[in-house]
Design a protein around this motif. Structure first.
Motif, PDB file in Angstrom:
ATOM      1  N   TYR A   1       0.791  -1.235   0.000  1.00 46.89           N
ATOM      2  CA  TYR A   1       0.000   0.000   0.000  1.00 46.89           C
ATOM      3  C   TYR A   1       0.822   1.283   0.000  1.00 46.89           C
ATOM      4  CZ  TYR A   1      -3.820  -3.151   0.875  1.00 46.89           C
ATOM      5  OH  TYR A   1      -4.726  -4.154   0.761  1.00 46.89           O
ATOM      6  N   GLY A   2       2.141   1.186   0.040  1.00 45.17           N
ATOM      7  CA  GLY A   2       2.980   2.381   0.060  1.00 45.17           C
ATOM      8  C   GLY A   2       3.169   2.885   1.480  1.00 45.17           C
ATOM      9  N   ASN A   3       3.612   4.117   1.588  1.00 42.57           N
ATOM     10  CA  ASN A   3       3.892   4.713   2.897  1.00 42.57           C
ATOM     11  C   ASN A   3       2.610   5.135   3.594  1.00 42.57           C
ATOM     12  OD1 ASN A   3       6.734   4.529   2.665  1.00 42.57           O
ATOM     13  ND2 ASN A   3       6.732   6.342   1.359  1.00 42.57           N
ATOM     14  N   ALA A   4       2.634   5.055   4.930  1.00 43.04           N
ATOM     15  CA  ALA A   4       1.498   5.513   5.720  1.00 43.04           C
ATOM     16  C   ALA A   4       1.478   7.033   5.722  1.00 43.04           C
ATOM     17  CB  ALA A   4       1.603   4.983   7.144  1.00 43.04           C
ATOM     18  N   LYS A   5       0.321   7.604   5.411  1.00 41.63           N
ATOM     19  CA  LYS A   5       0.167   9.061   5.409  1.00 41.63           C
ATOM     20  C   LYS A   5      -0.447   9.554   6.717  1.00 41.63           C
ATOM     21  CE  LYS A   5      -0.451   9.847   0.467  1.00 41.63           C
ATOM     22  NZ  LYS A   5      -1.382  10.401  -0.525  1.00 41.63           N
ATOM     23  N   SER A   6      -1.450   8.811   7.225  1.00 40.62           N
ATOM     24  CA  SER A   6      -2.117   9.243   8.456  1.00 40.62           C
ATOM     25  C   SER A   6      -2.742   8.046   9.168  1.00 40.62           C
ATOM     26  CB  SER A   6      -3.201  10.284   8.148  1.00 40.62           C
ATOM     27  OG  SER A   6      -4.240   9.702   7.378  1.00 40.62           O
ATOM     28  N   VAL A   7      -2.892   8.222  10.471  1.00 36.25           N
ATOM     29  CA  VAL A   7      -3.556   7.226  11.307  1.00 36.25           C
ATOM     30  C   VAL A   7      -4.694   7.940  12.014  1.00 36.25           C
ATOM     31  CG1 VAL A   7      -3.299   5.610  13.239  1.00 36.25           C
ATOM     32  CG2 VAL A   7      -1.384   5.985  11.667  1.00 36.25           C
ATOM     33  N   GLY A   8      -5.903   7.434  11.839  1.00 37.98           N
ATOM     34  CA  GLY A   8      -7.071   8.051  12.458  1.00 37.98           C
ATOM     35  C   GLY A   8      -7.314   7.516  13.862  1.00 37.98           C
ATOM     36  N   GLY A   9      -8.390   7.977  14.435  1.00 36.37           N
ATOM     37  CA  GLY A   9      -8.786   7.509  15.763  1.00 36.37           C
ATOM     38  C   GLY A   9      -9.879   6.468  15.652  1.00 36.37           C
ATOM     39  N   ALA A  10      -9.979   5.635  16.645  1.00 33.49           N
ATOM     40  CA  ALA A  10     -11.033   4.619  16.684  1.00 33.49           C
ATOM     41  C   ALA A  10     -12.365   5.310  16.977  1.00 33.49           C
ATOM     42  CB  ALA A  10     -10.728   3.571  17.746  1.00 33.49           C
ATOM     43  N   ALA A  11     -13.309   5.186  16.069  1.00 34.93           N
ATOM     44  CA  ALA A  11     -14.598   5.855  16.221  1.00 34.93           C
ATOM     45  C   ALA A  11     -15.591   5.025  17.024  1.00 34.93           C
ATOM     46  CB  ALA A  11     -15.187   6.184  14.857  1.00 34.93           C
ATOM     47  N   LYS A  12     -15.508   3.712  16.894  1.00 36.19           N
ATOM     48  CA  LYS A  12     -16.436   2.862  17.643  1.00 36.19           C
ATOM     49  C   LYS A  12     -15.705   1.602  18.069  1.00 36.19           C
ATOM     50  CE  LYS A  12     -18.483   0.668  13.570  1.00 36.19           C
ATOM     51  NZ  LYS A  12     -19.718   0.322  12.896  1.00 36.19           N
TER      52      LYS A  12
END
Length: 173
Positions: free
Chosen positions: A113-124
């Motif tokens: 998938y290439g490089n990681a750009k961002s990591v989000g937060g767990a919504a649920k």
């Protein structure tokens, strides 16, 4: 725990819209209690114990979801920075994977998938057999990936695995 994961993960995949995933292997864990009570024991006994224990399934509280999501983010961020030994610190000591295995899993993920750009937060989050299970969205160069994490009651990772997010899977040709 390993037996519990085999039941937790398929259920969570369905709950989180069928994320296709690859598992980050964890070390061997102690045997889990049987899923069904032997027929010889009376049924009222488990019903009396349930109010005293954690819920076995259902929605996780906002605090549980946030806590597990933060632990998963910490491990993912460490892996993205190449600190695989540091990433293992987020795992329960009895179940933490070898740093080499984390490095292999992350390498495989970034190769695809290439490089990681961002990591989000767990919504649920979801409570499954006493574990908090969350889905953490991540954006990579070539698509959106989800990290599914299961955390113990003490707030440490028991399992972390990655897979293509459902909306990204539908658009992939």
């Amino acid at each position: 725990m390993k037996q519990a994961i085999t039941f937790i993960l398929p259920a969570m995949l369905l709950a989180f819209s069928g994320v296709q995933a690859q598992m980050v292997p964890a070390q061997q864990s102690p045997p889990q209690q049987p899923q069904q009570m032997p027929q010889q024991q009376p049924q009222p006994e488990p019903q009396q114990q349930q109010p005293q224990t954690m819920p076995q399934s259902g929605p996780a509280s906002a605090e549980q979801t946030t806590s597990c999501g933060n632990v998963a983010n910490k491990a993912i961020t460490a892996m993205n920075q190449g600190d695989f030994k540091g990433a293992t610190k987020s795992f329960d000591p009895e179940h933490k994977p070898d740093s080499d295995k984390l490095q292999q899993a992350w390498g495989s993920l970034t190769k695809q998938y290439g490089n990681a750009k961002s990591v989000g937060g767990a919504a649920k989050g979801q409570m499954m057999q006493g574990y908090t299970v969350v889905l953490v969205p991540m954006q990579f160069d070539k698509g959106q990936v989800g990290a599914e994490a299961a955390c113990s009651a003490n707030g440490q990772l028991e399992m972390l695995r990655f897979g293509l997010m459902p909306n990204a899977a539908a658009s992939k040709t």
